[in-house]
Enzyme design. Structure first.
Site, short mmCIF file in Angstrom:
data_model
loop_
_atom_site.label_atom_id
_atom_site.label_comp_id
_atom_site.label_asym_id
_atom_site.label_seq_id
_atom_site.Cartn_x
_atom_site.Cartn_y
_atom_site.Cartn_z
N ARG A 19 0.83 -1.20 0.00
CA ARG A 19 0.00 0.00 0.00
C ARG A 19 0.87 1.26 0.00
O ARG A 19 2.06 1.20 0.33
CB ARG A 19 -0.91 0.02 1.24
CG ARG A 19 -1.82 -1.21 1.36
CD ARG A 19 -2.57 -1.17 2.68
NE ARG A 19 -3.47 -2.31 2.85
CZ ARG A 19 -3.14 -3.46 3.45
NH1 ARG A 19 -1.90 -3.60 3.95
NH2 ARG A 19 -4.01 -4.43 3.57
N HIS A 78 -4.07 -9.16 3.49
CA HIS A 78 -5.50 -9.14 3.79
C HIS A 78 -5.77 -9.99 5.03
O HIS A 78 -5.19 -11.06 5.18
CB HIS A 78 -6.31 -9.70 2.61
CG HIS A 78 -6.43 -8.75 1.47
ND1 HIS A 78 -6.76 -9.15 0.19
CD2 HIS A 78 -6.27 -7.40 1.41
CE1 HIS A 78 -6.80 -8.09 -0.60
NE2 HIS A 78 -6.50 -7.03 0.10
N TYR A 100 -10.20 -10.66 -6.92
CA TYR A 100 -9.25 -10.83 -8.02
C TYR A 100 -9.53 -12.08 -8.85
O TYR A 100 -9.05 -12.19 -9.97
CB TYR A 100 -7.81 -10.85 -7.48
CG TYR A 100 -7.43 -9.54 -6.84
CD1 TYR A 100 -7.25 -8.39 -7.61
CD2 TYR A 100 -7.30 -9.42 -5.46
CE1 TYR A 100 -6.95 -7.18 -7.03
CE2 TYR A 100 -6.99 -8.22 -4.86
CZ TYR A 100 -6.82 -7.09 -5.66
OH TYR A 100 -6.52 -5.89 -5.07
N HIS A 123 -3.00 2.51 -5.85
CA HIS A 123 -3.69 1.25 -5.58
C HIS A 123 -3.89 0.43 -6.86
O HIS A 123 -4.04 -0.79 -6.79
CB HIS A 123 -5.04 1.52 -4.91
CG HIS A 123 -5.33 0.59 -3.78
ND1 HIS A 123 -4.63 0.62 -2.59
CD2 HIS A 123 -6.22 -0.44 -3.64
CE1 HIS A 123 -5.09 -0.32 -1.77
NE2 HIS A 123 -6.05 -0.97 -2.40
N ARG A 126 -1.20 -2.01 -7.03
CA ARG A 126 -1.48 -3.12 -6.10
C ARG A 126 -2.46 -4.11 -6.75
O ARG A 126 -2.27 -5.32 -6.68
CB ARG A 126 -2.06 -2.55 -4.80
CG ARG A 126 -2.40 -3.58 -3.72
CD ARG A 126 -2.73 -2.82 -2.44
NE ARG A 126 -3.45 -3.60 -1.44
CZ ARG A 126 -2.86 -4.40 -0.55
NH1 ARG A 126 -1.54 -4.54 -0.54
NH2 ARG A 126 -3.58 -5.05 0.35
#
Length: 302
Positions: free
Chosen positions: A152, A274, A283, A248, A251
Protein backbone atom coordinates in the site's frame (compact mmCIF):
# COMPACT_ATOMS: atom_id res chain seq x y z
CA UNK A 1 -22.27 17.69 21.17
CA UNK A 2 -22.62 16.77 24.89
CA UNK A 3 -19.37 16.21 26.78
CA UNK A 4 -20.50 12.68 27.66
CA UNK A 5 -20.67 11.77 23.97
CA UNK A 6 -17.24 13.30 23.31
CA UNK A 7 -15.81 11.22 26.13
CA UNK A 8 -17.41 8.02 24.79
CA UNK A 9 -15.99 8.71 21.34
CA UNK A 10 -12.50 9.42 22.68
CA UNK A 11 -12.50 6.26 24.83
CA UNK A 12 -13.51 4.24 21.79
CA UNK A 13 -10.79 5.82 19.62
CA UNK A 14 -8.19 5.09 22.33
CA UNK A 15 -9.36 1.47 22.33
CA UNK A 16 -8.87 1.27 18.56
CA UNK A 17 -5.43 2.85 18.81
CA UNK A 18 -3.90 1.08 21.79
CA UNK A 19 -5.70 -2.27 21.87
CA UNK A 20 -6.80 -2.92 18.29
CA UNK A 21 -3.70 -1.10 16.98
CA UNK A 22 -5.54 0.45 14.05
CA UNK A 23 -3.72 2.87 11.77
CA UNK A 24 -4.04 6.61 12.30
CA UNK A 25 -5.81 6.91 8.95
CA UNK A 26 -8.47 4.36 10.02
CA UNK A 27 -8.92 6.01 13.42
CA UNK A 28 -9.53 9.40 11.78
CA UNK A 29 -12.19 7.81 9.55
CA UNK A 30 -13.95 6.36 12.62
CA UNK A 31 -13.70 9.71 14.39
CA UNK A 32 -15.21 11.63 11.47
CA UNK A 33 -18.07 9.14 11.15
CA UNK A 34 -18.93 9.31 14.84
CA UNK A 35 -18.75 13.11 15.04
CA UNK A 36 -21.01 13.33 11.97
CA UNK A 37 -23.52 10.95 13.55
CA UNK A 38 -23.66 12.58 16.98
CA UNK A 39 -23.86 16.06 15.46
CA UNK A 40 -26.89 14.86 13.48
CA UNK A 41 -28.47 13.38 16.62
CA UNK A 42 -28.00 16.63 18.54
CA UNK A 43 -29.35 18.79 15.69
CA UNK A 44 -32.42 16.65 14.94
CA UNK A 45 -33.20 15.02 18.30
CA UNK A 46 -31.71 17.35 20.89
CA UNK A 47 -29.76 16.26 23.96
CA UNK A 48 -30.03 12.46 23.66
CA UNK A 49 -28.25 9.93 25.89
CA UNK A 50 -26.62 6.78 24.49
CA UNK A 51 -29.43 4.68 25.93
CA UNK A 52 -32.01 6.79 24.09
CA UNK A 53 -30.39 6.27 20.68
CA UNK A 54 -32.44 3.67 18.82
CA UNK A 55 -32.70 2.13 15.36
CA UNK A 56 -35.18 4.80 14.20
CA UNK A 57 -32.67 7.59 14.93
CA UNK A 58 -29.92 5.70 13.10
CA UNK A 59 -32.18 5.07 10.09
CA UNK A 60 -32.98 8.80 9.99
CA UNK A 61 -29.26 9.57 9.80
CA UNK A 62 -28.69 6.97 7.08
CA UNK A 63 -31.66 8.35 5.12
CA UNK A 64 -30.14 11.83 5.29
CA UNK A 65 -26.87 10.46 3.88
CA UNK A 66 -28.78 8.76 1.07
CA UNK A 67 -30.60 12.01 0.28
CA UNK A 68 -27.22 13.73 0.10
CA UNK A 69 -26.35 11.25 -2.72
CA UNK A 70 -23.72 9.42 -0.68
CA UNK A 71 -22.68 6.12 -2.26
CA UNK A 72 -23.76 2.85 -0.67
CA UNK A 73 -20.12 1.87 -0.09
CA UNK A 74 -19.54 4.97 2.04
CA UNK A 75 -22.80 4.48 3.94
CA UNK A 76 -21.81 0.88 4.69
CA UNK A 77 -18.54 2.09 6.15
CA UNK A 78 -20.43 4.44 8.48
CA UNK A 79 -22.74 1.59 9.51
CA UNK A 80 -19.66 -0.51 10.27
CA UNK A 81 -18.30 2.35 12.42
CA UNK A 82 -21.52 2.53 14.45
CA UNK A 83 -21.64 -1.25 14.87
CA UNK A 84 -18.12 -1.26 16.27
CA UNK A 85 -18.83 1.73 18.50
CA UNK A 86 -22.00 0.28 20.05
CA UNK A 87 -20.40 -3.15 20.37
CA UNK A 88 -17.68 -1.51 22.44
CA UNK A 89 -20.33 0.14 24.65
CA UNK A 90 -21.85 -3.32 25.25
CA UNK A 91 -18.42 -4.57 26.22
CA UNK A 92 -18.14 -1.80 28.83
CA UNK A 93 -21.71 -2.49 30.07
CA UNK A 94 -22.66 1.09 29.17
CA UNK A 95 -25.51 -0.41 27.10
CA UNK A 96 -27.50 -3.61 27.45
CA UNK A 97 -28.54 -3.84 23.79
CA UNK A 98 -27.16 -2.37 20.58
CA UNK A 99 -29.43 -0.19 18.39
CA UNK A 100 -27.62 -1.64 15.36
CA UNK A 101 -29.15 -5.15 15.54
CA UNK A 102 -31.93 -4.35 13.04
CA UNK A 103 -29.88 -2.06 10.76
CA UNK A 104 -29.33 -3.60 7.31
CA UNK A 105 -26.52 -2.40 5.09
CA UNK A 106 -27.52 -1.28 1.57
CA UNK A 107 -26.39 -3.41 -1.34
CA UNK A 108 -23.39 -2.17 -3.27
CA UNK A 109 -22.47 -2.66 -6.88
CA UNK A 110 -19.29 -4.71 -6.93
CA UNK A 111 -16.86 -3.19 -9.39
CA UNK A 112 -13.89 -5.16 -10.59
CA UNK A 113 -10.56 -3.56 -9.61
CA UNK A 114 -8.89 -1.83 -12.54
CA UNK A 115 -5.37 -2.93 -13.40
CA UNK A 116 -2.61 -2.33 -15.93
CA UNK A 117 -2.04 -5.11 -18.46
CA UNK A 118 1.29 -6.95 -18.25
CA UNK A 119 2.42 -5.38 -21.54
CA UNK A 120 1.70 -1.93 -20.11
CA UNK A 121 3.69 -2.69 -16.98
CA UNK A 122 6.66 -3.75 -19.12
CA UNK A 123 6.49 -0.36 -20.82
CA UNK A 124 6.16 1.45 -17.50
CA UNK A 125 9.12 -0.36 -15.98
CA UNK A 126 11.40 0.85 -18.79
CA UNK A 127 14.16 3.05 -17.33
CA UNK A 128 13.96 5.35 -20.38
CA UNK A 129 10.56 6.59 -19.17
CA UNK A 130 12.24 8.34 -16.23
CA UNK A 131 14.66 11.28 -15.99
CA UNK A 132 18.29 10.62 -15.10
CA UNK A 133 18.28 12.81 -11.99
CA UNK A 134 17.48 11.82 -8.38
CA UNK A 135 13.75 12.41 -8.86
CA UNK A 136 13.78 10.04 -11.82
CA UNK A 137 15.64 7.37 -9.86
CA UNK A 138 13.19 7.64 -6.95
CA UNK A 139 10.10 7.66 -9.16
CA UNK A 140 11.31 4.61 -11.08
CA UNK A 141 12.01 2.63 -7.92
CA UNK A 142 8.76 3.82 -6.33
CA UNK A 143 6.72 2.31 -9.15
CA UNK A 144 8.88 -0.83 -9.21
CA UNK A 145 8.28 -1.40 -5.50
CA UNK A 146 4.51 -0.89 -5.76
CA UNK A 147 4.22 -3.34 -8.64
CA UNK A 148 6.78 -5.92 -7.48
CA UNK A 149 5.41 -6.17 -3.95
CA UNK A 150 1.79 -4.96 -4.08
CA UNK A 151 2.27 -2.89 -0.91
CA UNK A 152 0.00 0.00 0.00
CA UNK A 153 0.99 3.66 -0.40
CA UNK A 154 1.40 4.19 3.37
CA UNK A 155 3.53 1.04 3.61
CA UNK A 156 5.74 2.32 0.80
CA UNK A 157 6.24 5.74 2.36
CA UNK A 158 7.21 4.23 5.72
CA UNK A 159 9.40 1.47 4.28
CA UNK A 160 12.79 1.53 6.02
CA UNK A 161 16.21 0.42 4.81
CA UNK A 162 16.34 -1.94 7.80
CA UNK A 163 13.33 -3.80 6.38
CA UNK A 164 15.30 -4.82 3.29
CA UNK A 165 16.84 -8.28 3.74
CA UNK A 166 19.46 -8.69 1.02
CA UNK A 167 20.63 -12.17 2.10
CA UNK A 168 17.11 -13.64 1.94
CA UNK A 169 15.92 -11.50 -0.99
CA UNK A 170 12.90 -10.31 0.97
CA UNK A 171 11.24 -7.21 2.38
CA UNK A 172 9.54 -6.99 5.77
CA UNK A 173 6.44 -4.82 5.59
CA UNK A 174 4.53 -3.30 8.48
CA UNK A 175 0.88 -3.23 7.40
CA UNK A 176 -2.52 -2.38 8.83
CA UNK A 177 -2.86 -3.02 12.54
CA UNK A 178 0.97 -3.15 12.75
CA UNK A 179 0.88 -6.64 11.27
CA UNK A 180 4.18 -7.73 9.75
CA UNK A 181 4.49 -9.76 6.57
CA UNK A 182 7.52 -10.96 4.62
CA UNK A 183 7.52 -10.41 0.87
CA UNK A 184 9.92 -12.32 -1.37
CA UNK A 185 11.51 -10.42 -4.27
CA UNK A 186 13.75 -11.50 -7.14
CA UNK A 187 17.50 -10.88 -7.30
CA UNK A 188 17.26 -8.30 -10.10
CA UNK A 189 14.85 -6.20 -8.05
CA UNK A 190 16.97 -6.60 -4.91
CA UNK A 191 19.96 -5.32 -6.87
CA UNK A 192 17.94 -2.23 -7.82
CA UNK A 193 17.14 -1.61 -4.16
CA UNK A 194 20.76 -1.91 -3.07
CA UNK A 195 21.98 0.33 -5.90
CA UNK A 196 19.48 3.01 -4.81
CA UNK A 197 20.61 2.77 -1.18
CA UNK A 198 24.26 3.13 -2.20
CA UNK A 199 23.48 6.00 -4.59
CA UNK A 200 21.61 7.83 -1.84
CA UNK A 201 24.76 8.01 0.27
CA UNK A 202 26.69 9.51 -2.63
CA UNK A 203 23.91 11.95 -3.55
CA UNK A 204 23.28 13.48 -0.11
CA UNK A 205 25.43 14.58 2.80
CA UNK A 206 22.31 14.65 4.98
CA UNK A 207 19.11 12.72 4.34
CA UNK A 208 16.31 10.96 6.20
CA UNK A 209 18.26 7.82 7.06
CA UNK A 210 15.28 5.93 8.49
CA UNK A 211 13.25 5.51 5.31
CA UNK A 212 14.19 3.90 2.02
CA UNK A 213 12.78 6.41 -0.46
CA UNK A 214 13.60 10.13 -0.26
CA UNK A 215 12.87 13.06 -2.53
CA UNK A 216 15.36 15.42 -4.18
CA UNK A 217 15.88 17.18 -0.82
CA UNK A 218 16.67 13.93 0.97
CA UNK A 219 13.33 14.04 2.82
CA UNK A 220 10.76 11.31 3.39
CA UNK A 221 8.10 11.12 0.67
CA UNK A 222 4.58 12.36 1.39
CA UNK A 223 1.31 10.72 0.18
CA UNK A 224 0.51 13.32 -2.50
CA UNK A 225 3.98 12.92 -4.02
CA UNK A 226 3.45 9.18 -4.48
CA UNK A 227 -0.06 9.70 -5.87
CA UNK A 228 1.05 12.36 -8.38
CA UNK A 229 4.03 10.27 -9.53
CA UNK A 230 1.91 7.22 -10.25
CA UNK A 231 -0.86 9.28 -11.86
CA UNK A 232 1.67 10.98 -14.15
CA UNK A 233 3.15 7.74 -15.45
CA UNK A 234 -0.16 5.87 -15.72
CA UNK A 235 -1.45 8.74 -17.87
CA UNK A 236 0.90 7.58 -20.63
CA UNK A 237 -1.32 6.05 -23.36
CA UNK A 238 1.44 3.52 -24.13
CA UNK A 239 1.04 2.17 -20.59
CA UNK A 240 -2.73 2.01 -20.10
CA UNK A 241 -6.03 3.63 -21.03
CA UNK A 242 -7.88 2.87 -17.77
CA UNK A 243 -9.41 5.87 -16.03
CA UNK A 244 -8.10 5.06 -12.52
CA UNK A 245 -4.49 6.11 -12.00
CA UNK A 246 -3.84 5.81 -8.27
CA UNK A 247 -1.06 3.86 -6.50
CA UNK A 248 -3.69 1.25 -5.58
CA UNK A 249 -3.99 0.39 -9.28
CA UNK A 250 -0.45 -1.03 -9.13
CA UNK A 251 -1.48 -3.12 -6.10
CA UNK A 252 -4.44 -4.40 -8.13
CA UNK A 253 -2.09 -5.11 -11.06
CA UNK A 254 0.29 -7.06 -8.82
CA UNK A 255 -2.54 -9.27 -7.49
CA UNK A 256 -4.31 -9.72 -10.83
CA UNK A 257 -1.12 -10.72 -12.67
CA UNK A 258 -0.30 -13.25 -9.93
CA UNK A 259 -3.79 -14.76 -10.24
CA UNK A 260 -3.68 -14.78 -14.04
CA UNK A 261 -0.40 -16.69 -13.91
CA UNK A 262 -1.74 -19.40 -11.59
CA UNK A 263 -0.91 -18.14 -8.09
CA UNK A 264 -2.82 -19.70 -5.19
CA UNK A 265 -5.52 -17.41 -3.75
CA UNK A 266 -4.34 -17.95 -0.16
CA UNK A 267 -0.78 -17.04 -1.17
CA UNK A 268 -2.00 -13.80 -2.78
CA UNK A 269 -3.97 -13.06 0.40
CA UNK A 270 -0.80 -13.35 2.50
CA UNK A 271 1.23 -11.22 0.08
CA UNK A 272 -1.38 -8.46 0.11
CA UNK A 273 -1.73 -8.58 3.89
CA UNK A 274 -5.50 -9.14 3.79
CA UNK A 275 -7.04 -10.30 7.06
CA UNK A 276 -9.89 -12.06 5.24
CA UNK A 277 -9.92 -14.19 2.11
CA UNK A 278 -13.12 -12.41 1.06
CA UNK A 279 -11.10 -9.26 0.34
CA UNK A 280 -8.79 -11.21 -1.99
CA UNK A 281 -11.49 -13.12 -3.85
CA UNK A 282 -12.37 -10.09 -5.97
CA UNK A 283 -9.25 -10.83 -8.02
CA UNK A 284 -10.67 -14.20 -9.08
CA UNK A 285 -13.29 -12.25 -11.05
CA UNK A 286 -10.57 -10.58 -13.09
CA UNK A 287 -9.10 -14.02 -13.74
CA UNK A 288 -12.48 -15.31 -14.94
CA UNK A 289 -12.82 -12.31 -17.26
CA UNK A 290 -9.36 -13.12 -18.64
CA UNK A 291 -10.42 -16.74 -19.26
CA UNK A 292 -13.59 -15.57 -21.02
CA UNK A 293 -11.52 -13.34 -23.27
CA UNK A 294 -9.15 -16.21 -24.11
CA UNK A 295 -12.14 -18.48 -24.81
CA UNK A 296 -13.81 -15.97 -27.12
CA UNK A 297 -10.62 -15.45 -29.10
CA UNK A 298 -9.47 -19.07 -29.27
CA UNK A 299 -12.51 -21.37 -29.34
CA UNK A 300 -14.03 -22.00 -32.79
CA UNK A 301 -17.57 -22.12 -31.33
CA UNK A 302 -17.19 -19.07 -29.09
Amino acid sequence: MPQSHRLCIQNFLDYLKFQKRYSQHTIISYQNDLISFFDFVETDFGNTTLNEINAAIIRSWLASLKEAKMESKSINRKISTLKSFFKYQLKLDVLQTSPMTTIISPKTNKRLPQFVEEKGMSTLNNQDKFTDDWTGKTDHLLIQILYNTGIRRAELINLKESQIDKSNCSIKVLGKGNKERILPVNKVFMTMLMEYINAKRKEFEKFDSEVLLVNAKGKKLYPKYVYNTVKKHLSDKDVTTIDKRSPHVLRHSFATHLMNNGADLNAVKELLGHSSLAATQIYTHNTIEKLKDVYKKAHPKA
